[in-house]
Design an enzyme around this catalytic site. Sequence first.
Site, PDB file in Angstrom:
ATOM      1  N   LYS A  81       0.820  -1.225   0.000  1.00  0.00           N
ATOM      2  CA  LYS A  81       0.000   0.000   0.000  1.00  0.00           C
ATOM      3  C   LYS A  81       0.851   1.272   0.000  1.00  0.00           C
ATOM      4  O   LYS A  81       0.344   2.354  -0.310  1.00  0.00           O
ATOM      5  CB  LYS A  81      -0.983   0.008   1.167  1.00  0.00           C
ATOM      6  CG  LYS A  81      -0.380   0.071   2.552  1.00  0.00           C
ATOM      7  CD  LYS A  81      -1.478  -0.037   3.609  1.00  0.00           C
ATOM      8  CE  LYS A  81      -0.923  -0.015   5.024  1.00  0.00           C
ATOM      9  NZ  LYS A  81      -0.305   1.251   5.395  1.00  0.00           N
ATOM     10  N   ASP A  82       2.143   1.157   0.328  1.00  0.00           N
ATOM     11  CA  ASP A  82       3.036   2.318   0.303  1.00  0.00           C
ATOM     12  C   ASP A  82       3.645   2.564  -1.070  1.00  0.00           C
ATOM     13  O   ASP A  82       4.299   3.592  -1.282  1.00  0.00           O
ATOM     14  CB  ASP A  82       4.184   2.131   1.309  1.00  0.00           C
ATOM     15  CG  ASP A  82       3.721   2.128   2.750  1.00  0.00           C
ATOM     16  OD1 ASP A  82       2.666   2.715   3.033  1.00  0.00           O
ATOM     17  OD2 ASP A  82       4.420   1.528   3.596  1.00  0.00           O
ATOM     18  N   ARG A 129      -8.252   8.498   3.113  1.00  0.00           N
ATOM     19  CA  ARG A 129      -9.143   7.406   2.705  1.00  0.00           C
ATOM     20  C   ARG A 129      -9.977   6.931   3.888  1.00  0.00           C
ATOM     21  O   ARG A 129     -11.203   6.789   3.787  1.00  0.00           O
ATOM     22  CB  ARG A 129      -8.303   6.245   2.156  1.00  0.00           C
ATOM     23  CG  ARG A 129      -9.108   4.965   1.891  1.00  0.00           C
ATOM     24  CD  ARG A 129      -8.188   3.804   1.552  1.00  0.00           C
ATOM     25  NE  ARG A 129      -7.295   3.441   2.645  1.00  0.00           N
ATOM     26  CZ  ARG A 129      -7.634   2.650   3.658  1.00  0.00           C
ATOM     27  NH1 ARG A 129      -8.849   2.150   3.741  1.00  0.00           N
ATOM     28  NH2 ARG A 129      -6.758   2.370   4.612  1.00  0.00           N
ATOM     29  N   ARG A 130      -9.323   6.690   5.012  1.00  0.00           N
ATOM     30  CA  ARG A 130     -10.056   6.246   6.203  1.00  0.00           C
ATOM     31  C   ARG A 130     -10.949   7.354   6.749  1.00  0.00           C
ATOM     32  O   ARG A 130     -12.086   7.112   7.145  1.00  0.00           O
ATOM     33  CB  ARG A 130      -9.066   5.775   7.271  1.00  0.00           C
ATOM     34  CG  ARG A 130      -8.381   4.459   6.926  1.00  0.00           C
ATOM     35  CD  ARG A 130      -7.313   4.112   7.937  1.00  0.00           C
ATOM     36  NE  ARG A 130      -6.702   2.815   7.646  1.00  0.00           N
ATOM     37  CZ  ARG A 130      -5.442   2.501   7.941  1.00  0.00           C
ATOM     38  NH1 ARG A 130      -4.651   3.392   8.528  1.00  0.00           N
ATOM     39  NH2 ARG A 130      -4.966   1.307   7.642  1.00  0.00           N
ATOM     40  N   ARG A 147       0.081   9.952  13.847  1.00  0.00           N
ATOM     41  CA  ARG A 147       1.225   9.409  13.120  1.00  0.00           C
ATOM     42  C   ARG A 147       2.057   8.555  14.072  1.00  0.00           C
ATOM     43  O   ARG A 147       1.849   8.524  15.277  1.00  0.00           O
ATOM     44  CB  ARG A 147       2.115  10.549  12.576  1.00  0.00           C
ATOM     45  CG  ARG A 147       1.474  11.404  11.495  1.00  0.00           C
ATOM     46  CD  ARG A 147       1.317  10.690  10.164  1.00  0.00           C
ATOM     47  NE  ARG A 147       2.533  10.004   9.755  1.00  0.00           N
ATOM     48  CZ  ARG A 147       3.587  10.596   9.172  1.00  0.00           C
ATOM     49  NH1 ARG A 147       3.559  11.906   8.943  1.00  0.00           N
ATOM     50  NH2 ARG A 147       4.653   9.901   8.818  1.00  0.00           N
ATOM     51  N   ARG A 153       0.883   4.664  18.055  1.00  0.00           N
ATOM     52  CA  ARG A 153      -0.519   5.055  17.853  1.00  0.00           C
ATOM     53  C   ARG A 153      -1.420   4.472  18.942  1.00  0.00           C
ATOM     54  O   ARG A 153      -2.309   5.156  19.466  1.00  0.00           O
ATOM     55  CB  ARG A 153      -1.000   4.604  16.467  1.00  0.00           C
ATOM     56  CG  ARG A 153      -0.266   5.278  15.332  1.00  0.00           C
ATOM     57  CD  ARG A 153      -0.829   4.882  13.985  1.00  0.00           C
ATOM     58  NE  ARG A 153       0.064   5.285  12.905  1.00  0.00           N
ATOM     59  CZ  ARG A 153      -0.292   5.409  11.640  1.00  0.00           C
ATOM     60  NH1 ARG A 153      -1.535   5.151  11.287  1.00  0.00           N
ATOM     61  NH2 ARG A 153       0.582   5.772  10.726  1.00  0.00           N
ATOM     62  N   CYS A 240      -0.771   6.778  -1.647  1.00  0.00           N
ATOM     63  CA  CYS A 240      -1.440   6.470  -0.384  1.00  0.00           C
ATOM     64  C   CYS A 240      -1.947   7.716   0.336  1.00  0.00           C
ATOM     65  O   CYS A 240      -2.669   7.610   1.323  1.00  0.00           O
ATOM     66  CB  CYS A 240      -0.502   5.679   0.528  1.00  0.00           C
ATOM     67  SG  CYS A 240       1.002   6.569   0.986  1.00  0.00           S
TER      68      CYS A 240
END
Length: 308
Positions: A81-82, A129-130, A147, A153, A240
């Site tokens: 995904k990166d 996106r989220r 981040r 997190r 991304c």
Amino acid sequence: MRPLVVGTRKSELALTQTNWVVNRLQEVCPGLDVSLEKIVTKGDRILNVTLSKVGGKGLFVKEIEQALLDGRIDFAVHSMKDMPAVMPKGLVIGAIPVRENPHDCLISRDGSTLSDLPSGAVVGTSSLRRQAQILACRPDLTVEPVRGNLGTRISKMKNGQFDAIILAAAGLSRMDWQEKINQELSFDQMLPAVGQGALAIQCREDDRELLEALQKINHEETARAVRAERAFLQSFQGGCHLPLAGYAAVTGERVRLTGLVAQPDGKKIIKATMEGQDEWALGKQLANKLADEGAAELLATVREGLVG
């Protein structure tokens, strides 16, 4: 085979993923000598702003790709995904191992699910996106950027900065932290990032010996699904940092791909599903369909906002 050097980010998750790949490679190439080189990327250095505001593509891969081009390392292990839709000339994805859980998940301080969170609850995510999909489901929630690595997190949430955070289930699974998950989000609630749950093993395109070895750990069903998703991403020149999602599933010869483009505030979601046999053609066809419905203009507006 000659001794190899693999490049990786230095987070605990990145090292876990890389060691997993090295172990698979040593299973098919007994006696293979592999050493690790830890590389810090721009995305790792800049932690005080969201990924979308950092700007650019390949925030977690560029420095590693340069090490490949310079010959300092022989291959690299990335979270798919990166990976930007287009790679530097001379580099290829040599293998895509079997995919981990592609879903997103929610971790909350009090065990709440997404529907249970009280109005005004603060949800942490670094992803537009989220953010868009959370607000589409629950416009009464507050989304704030978070981040750092997985542990950081989760600690920020436990310390009271957030009521819940959204993370990729794959990372928690690879770390064997599944018990921390309060809810695995369905694809209807949260379509994942392109390539989420998959790994990209990148190397130089002229390294025939290594490419032959890497093919032994390639999982073709995963590779076909990811190719469809990345064709969709490439059509929008995406990365991304944009509110764009895609997930493909393979059944026999057929590939079923769902794609999504959204406004960051979740007020507009453009989403569709298509099926086909040619994964590259399918990804581009779905992107064209969404573009016809306004996705290209929507993303152009998002990009202007990020630059501004």
